[in-house]
Design an enzyme around this catalytic site. Structure first.
Site, short mmCIF file in Angstrom:
data_model
loop_
_atom_site.label_atom_id
_atom_site.label_comp_id
_atom_site.label_asym_id
_atom_site.label_seq_id
_atom_site.Cartn_x
_atom_site.Cartn_y
_atom_site.Cartn_z
N GLU A 114 109.52 -62.01 103.35
CA GLU A 114 109.64 -63.36 102.82
C GLU A 114 111.07 -63.91 102.85
O GLU A 114 111.29 -65.09 103.11
CB GLU A 114 109.12 -63.41 101.38
CG GLU A 114 107.63 -63.26 101.24
CD GLU A 114 107.16 -61.82 101.15
OE1 GLU A 114 107.90 -60.92 101.55
OE2 GLU A 114 106.01 -61.61 100.70
N GLU A 157 101.20 -57.33 99.64
CA GLU A 157 100.98 -57.54 98.21
C GLU A 157 99.52 -57.40 97.83
O GLU A 157 99.18 -56.91 96.77
CB GLU A 157 101.56 -58.89 97.79
CG GLU A 157 103.09 -58.89 97.83
CD GLU A 157 103.70 -60.26 97.63
OE1 GLU A 157 103.31 -61.19 98.37
OE2 GLU A 157 104.56 -60.41 96.76
N1 T1G Z 1 101.21 -68.07 108.50
C1 T1G Z 1 100.75 -68.95 109.43
N2 T1G Z 1 100.80 -68.76 110.76
C2 T1G Z 1 101.37 -67.62 111.18
C3 T1G Z 1 101.86 -66.64 110.30
C4 T1G Z 1 101.76 -66.91 108.89
N3 T1G Z 1 102.18 -66.05 107.99
N4 T1G Z 1 102.36 -65.63 111.03
C5 T1G Z 1 102.17 -65.95 112.32
N5 T1G Z 1 101.57 -67.13 112.42
C6 T1G Z 1 101.17 -67.81 113.65
C7 T1G Z 1 102.36 -68.09 114.54
O1 T1G Z 1 102.97 -69.31 114.17
C8 T1G Z 1 101.68 -68.18 115.90
O2 T1G Z 1 101.02 -69.43 115.92
C9 T1G Z 1 100.58 -67.12 115.81
O3 T1G Z 1 100.36 -66.91 114.40
C10 T1G Z 1 100.99 -65.81 116.44
O4 T1G Z 1 102.24 -65.45 115.84
C11 T1G Z 1 103.37 -64.90 98.52
C12 T1G Z 1 104.63 -66.37 100.30
C13 T1G Z 1 102.66 -61.49 112.18
C14 T1G Z 1 104.50 -60.15 113.28
O5 T1G Z 1 106.61 -63.90 107.28
O6 T1G Z 1 106.21 -62.10 111.59
O7 T1G Z 1 103.48 -63.93 102.34
O8 T1G Z 1 102.23 -70.30 117.96
O9 T1G Z 1 103.51 -65.57 118.00
O10 T1G Z 1 104.52 -62.01 118.04
O11 T1G Z 1 104.84 -63.18 99.06
O12 T1G Z 1 103.86 -63.81 113.49
O13 T1G Z 1 99.94 -69.28 118.17
O14 T1G Z 1 100.23 -71.50 116.99
O15 T1G Z 1 104.55 -64.53 115.92
O16 T1G Z 1 102.19 -61.04 117.51
C15 T1G Z 1 105.10 -63.55 105.01
C16 T1G Z 1 105.37 -64.04 109.80
C17 T1G Z 1 104.68 -64.96 104.75
C18 T1G Z 1 104.98 -63.00 108.76
C19 T1G Z 1 102.89 -61.51 114.64
N6 T1G Z 1 104.70 -63.18 106.37
N7 T1G Z 1 104.75 -63.75 111.06
O17 T1G Z 1 103.82 -61.65 115.68
O18 T1G Z 1 102.63 -63.40 117.11
S1 T1G Z 1 105.28 -65.54 103.19
C20 T1G Z 1 105.52 -63.40 107.41
C21 T1G Z 1 105.27 -62.79 111.89
C22 T1G Z 1 104.38 -64.67 102.05
C23 T1G Z 1 103.95 -64.11 99.67
C24 T1G Z 1 104.74 -64.93 100.61
C25 T1G Z 1 104.61 -62.65 113.23
C26 T1G Z 1 103.67 -61.44 113.31
P1 T1G Z 1 100.84 -70.19 117.36
P2 T1G Z 1 103.36 -64.76 116.76
P3 T1G Z 1 103.31 -61.96 117.17
#
Ligand code: T1G
Length: 697
Positions: free
Chosen positions: A124, A104
């Site tokens: 999301e 975004e």
């Molecule tokens: N926020 C906070 N922490 C996150 C995070 C996030 N979005 N994504 C990953 N982490 C942390 C995860 O918990 C882990 O922490 C570490 O990073 C490594 O992640 C307004 C509201 C990016 C593909 O849904 O899909 O945007 O265990 O083990 O396998 O529209 O993480 O080390 O403490 O998964 O390399 C939308 C979610 C949010 C992406 C990387 N975004 N994340 O995968 O590592 S909502 C998502 C993932 C949003 C807006 C809305 C995956 C990854 P720890 P990992 P990975």
């Protein structure tokens, strides 16, 4: 400026660098840094701004850890609009995974470039919300409604090439995101390119949003977020941009407040926490290059397939040359599937089935294997023979694993001279597809052997859960209990078909009787006979209708008939008319007068049994934390992900009410309905299962 966003002015280009590892989540500091960075670039007289991420990835989305807390300005949608409103040319240069709010931010920019390996998307809905920073308003203006609905309601990631073809990005260039971004910004300035605000593009053509909403809701089996996101896209067609943004925000906040969002976020963090165990800290796994698999039946062939696809060499041991060939056939069949789906190409297929897979009928072939897993017949004597031979043949330090689904791993380990090297690795069939792996730690299993189990699970792309030794470990033990609760309801008046429907309406992919037909009714039949032979507690309710169904040769899908009748080529089955007469006869023989059940009571009893047994499993230490049970049921038993798992569901439903139900049902059956001590303790202390998860951190 915060240090979450670096600022540089290179001539007439300002560079904003995200520095918020591990995934450049758009937390408060990052949002503030970006807002201040844009303002500073405008004050410094820059003509263009480049936004990119340091480290592993461009922004991977909003900071999920902030969910549920009071939002702090600048809000992400306002930030995207601020970026877009800048009079400067704003360029986003993407790598890694530009997801959710990250994409975004890029859509709020005027131009978008990416490295070839970049992936992006709006996931999301997978965590119970929807794009809430303009994604439902900008993407449809950029690529149309149909394609936007596919990306937004599926939450799927797309590669840079697809993004370019769709028009989401303008350019793909090899190189560091900073370098390709700077070069692109330079080119745009030199060519006199104008700002390009997506919000100023015309509203997209609408589709039948009501029909789309219903179809998406049905496909999600009751999950709200994808369907509600459809209404966001609808607003992009029906309202001016600013109004559409307001509508998106309203819908987003509605979803943010749902139990489903809590459940999906819990699942997101639980599946990451489940592999983090204090006992593994600082413990290195043993080397894993060559895997031995004994037994090339469905399970063994599945395990071998998963290992081959992960790059491991496999030695498959079978009893005879014919059996070995049959095993090869099963493995090649599995790999053909991967070939057809494009997971591997022909050259890879040939390598995997040519050199990477070796078959033998001689245990000596296993002498160099780093880990050997047996998937032979589920009989203790057979397992003991296998482990006796492995003990004699395998090199020192080799890990000896059993794939048993319920036999005592301690008893198996005890017949070897190296019990510390023995572990249970319980795969779920089909083993090259199902992601759950229960890592069963016996009393003497060495910590580095446990670490090796987890390393193998990670290598195979599994979600691994640590389990202690008991009949059924975590998943099958809990399944046996909630399945019994369903069997009791059948004796008392419910039908298997009503129970299945009530549970699929609750969100399960399949009800317990359709699952039994899929797995094979002969398995449950053998278990009932085994438990009767071992001596059933006289207070346990028994029944014969299921045995009679099996005695007539009905084993479910594999015989074309079980609880349901399956016609060739048709998905799903229709209720088998032979079933109810068997049930009615059983009730009559036991003097039971059947009564009606509501779907609510069916779900309540089924779930109370599941939660109660899960509480025992956690209380006994078979599962280390409640989240381990949640992950097991999510990944191995079709539990609806938007409910977070049985113990997250229990917390949100209320433990006291569940315990009161169990106590009231104990009045009629105090053998089956014995409240788990841990459940009673939590209710007495006013605590939740999630409190226990937090204690374990
Ligand atoms: N926020 C906070 N922490 C996150 C995070 C996030 N979005 N994504 C990953 N982490 C942390 C995860 O918990 C882990 O922490 C570490 O990073 C490594 O992640 C307004 C509201 C990016 C593909 O849904 O899909 O945007 O265990 O083990 O396998 O529209 O993480 O080390 O403490 O998964 O390399 C939308 C979610 C949010 C992406 C990387 N975004 N994340 O995968 O590592 S909502 C998502 C993932 C949003 C807006 C809305 C995956 C990854 P720890 P990992 P990975």
């Amino acid at each position: 400026m915060t240090d979450a966003i670096g600022y540089e002015l290179l001539g007439d280009i300002a560079v904003l660098t995200a520095q918020n590892p591990p995934v450049n989540a758009l937390g408060y500091d990052v949002r503030t840094g970006l807002w201040e960075g844009i303002e500073r670039a405008e004050k410094d007289g820059a003509r263009a701004v480049l936004i990119y991420g340091d480290g592993a990835t461009f922004f991977a989305g909003a900071d999920i850890k902030e969910f549920g807390k009071p939002p702090k300005e600048p809000y992400l949608p306002d930030l995207c609009t601020r970026i877009e409103a800048s009079p400067l040319i704003v360029v986003s240069s993407m790598h890694g995974t530009a997801l959710g709010g990250g994409l975004e931010i890029a859509l709020g920019s005027h131009y978008r470039i990416a490295v070839p390996s970049a992936r992006m998307g709006l996931p999301e809905v997978l965590i119970g919300v929807m794009p809430g920073a303009g994604g439902t308003q900008r993407l449809p203006r950029l690529i149309g409604v149909e394609r936007s609905l596919d990306i937004i309601t599926s939450g799927r990631q797309i590669g840079a090439r697809e993004a370019l073809d769709l028009g989401i990005i303008d350019r793909i260039e090899d190189g560091a995101p900073r370098d390709i971004g700077l070069a692109y910004a330079r080119e745009l300035l030199d060519s006199g390119a104008a700002r390009r605000a997506i919000s100023e593009m015309p509203a997209p053509e609408p589709v039948d949003f009501d029909a789309t909403y219903e179809a998406v809701l049905k496909k999600g089996r009751g999950q709200l977020s994808p369907a509600v996101a459809v209404r966001g896209v609808q607003a992009a067609c029906e309202l001016p941009f600013a109004e559409g943004m307001k509508r998106e925000r309203e819908l987003f906040m509605e979803l943010m407040a749902t139990d489903q969002r809590q459940g999906l976020i819990h699942a997101f963090f639980a599946e990451r926490a489940v592999g983090k165990l204090p006992e593994l800290e600082g413990v290195d796994p043993r080397p894993l290059a060559e895997l031995g698999v004994i037994g090339g039946g469905t399970m063994g062939a599945g395990i071998a397939t998963a290992a081959l696809l992960s790059g491991l060499g496999v030695i498959m041991l079978e009893m005879s040359a014919e059996a070995a060939q049959a095993a090869r056939g099963r493995i090649e069949g599995n790999l053909q599937g991967a070939l057809k789906r494009g997971k591997i190409d022909q050259a890879k297929f040939d390598h995997l089935t040519g050199t990477a897979l070796r078959l033998s009928t001689d245990y000596d072939a296993l002498k160099n294997a780093d880990l050997v897993i047996e998937a032979v017949f589920e009989d203790m004597e057979v397992k003991k023979q296998v482990f006796g031979k492995l003990d004699a043949v395998c090199k020192p330090g080799a890990v000896l694993a059993t794939n048993t689904s319920y036999l005592d791993v301690n008893e198996i380990a005890a017949i070897t001279a190296r019990p510390a090297d023995v572990i249970g690795l319980h795969f779920f069939s089909p083993a090259h597809v199902m992601k759950l792996l229960e890592i069963v730690v016996a009393d003497k299993t060495a910590p580095d052997v446990v670490a090796t189990g987890f390393a193998l699970g990670k290598r195979l792309g599994k979600v691994s859960v640590r389990a202690g030794v008991c009949d059924g470990f975590i998943g099958n033990r809990i399944l046996a209990t909630y399945r019994t609760a369903a069997d009791h309801m059948i004796l008392d008046g419910a039908s298997p078909f009503q129970i299945d429907k009530a549970l699929t309406d609750f969100g399960f992919a399949m009800g317990p009787y359709a699952v039994a037909d899929l797995a094979g009714l002969d398995i449950g039949w053998a278990t009932r006979k085994r438990k009767r032979a071992a001596g059933l507690d006289p207070r346990a309710r028994d029944f014969t209708y299921a045995d009679k169904l099996c005695e007539a040769g009905n084993f479910g899908q594999k015989t074309g008939k079980g609880y349901y009748v399956y016609e060739k080529g048709k998905r799903g089955g229709t209720p088998n008319p032979e079933v109810m007469p068997l049930i009615e006869a059983d009730r009559a023989a036991q003097g039971i007068t059947p009564r009606d059940f509501t779907d609510d009571e069916i779900v309540r009893r089924y779930m109370a049994a599941m939660v109660n047994e899960a509480a025992r499993v956690v209380g006994e230490g078979i599962a280390k934390r409640p989240l381990d049970v949640d992950v097991t049921l999510l990944y191995g038993y079709g539990f609806p992900r938007y409910r977070g798992g049985p113990l997250k569901w229990a917390d949100m439903t209320g433990l006291k009410g569940l315990l009161d139900d169990i106590r009231s049902w104990a009045a009629l059956d105090d053998y089956f309905w014995q409240p788990a001590p841990l459940l009673e303790q939590l209710v007495a202390d006013g605590r939740t299962f999630d409190d226990l998860n937090k204690d374990a951190k």
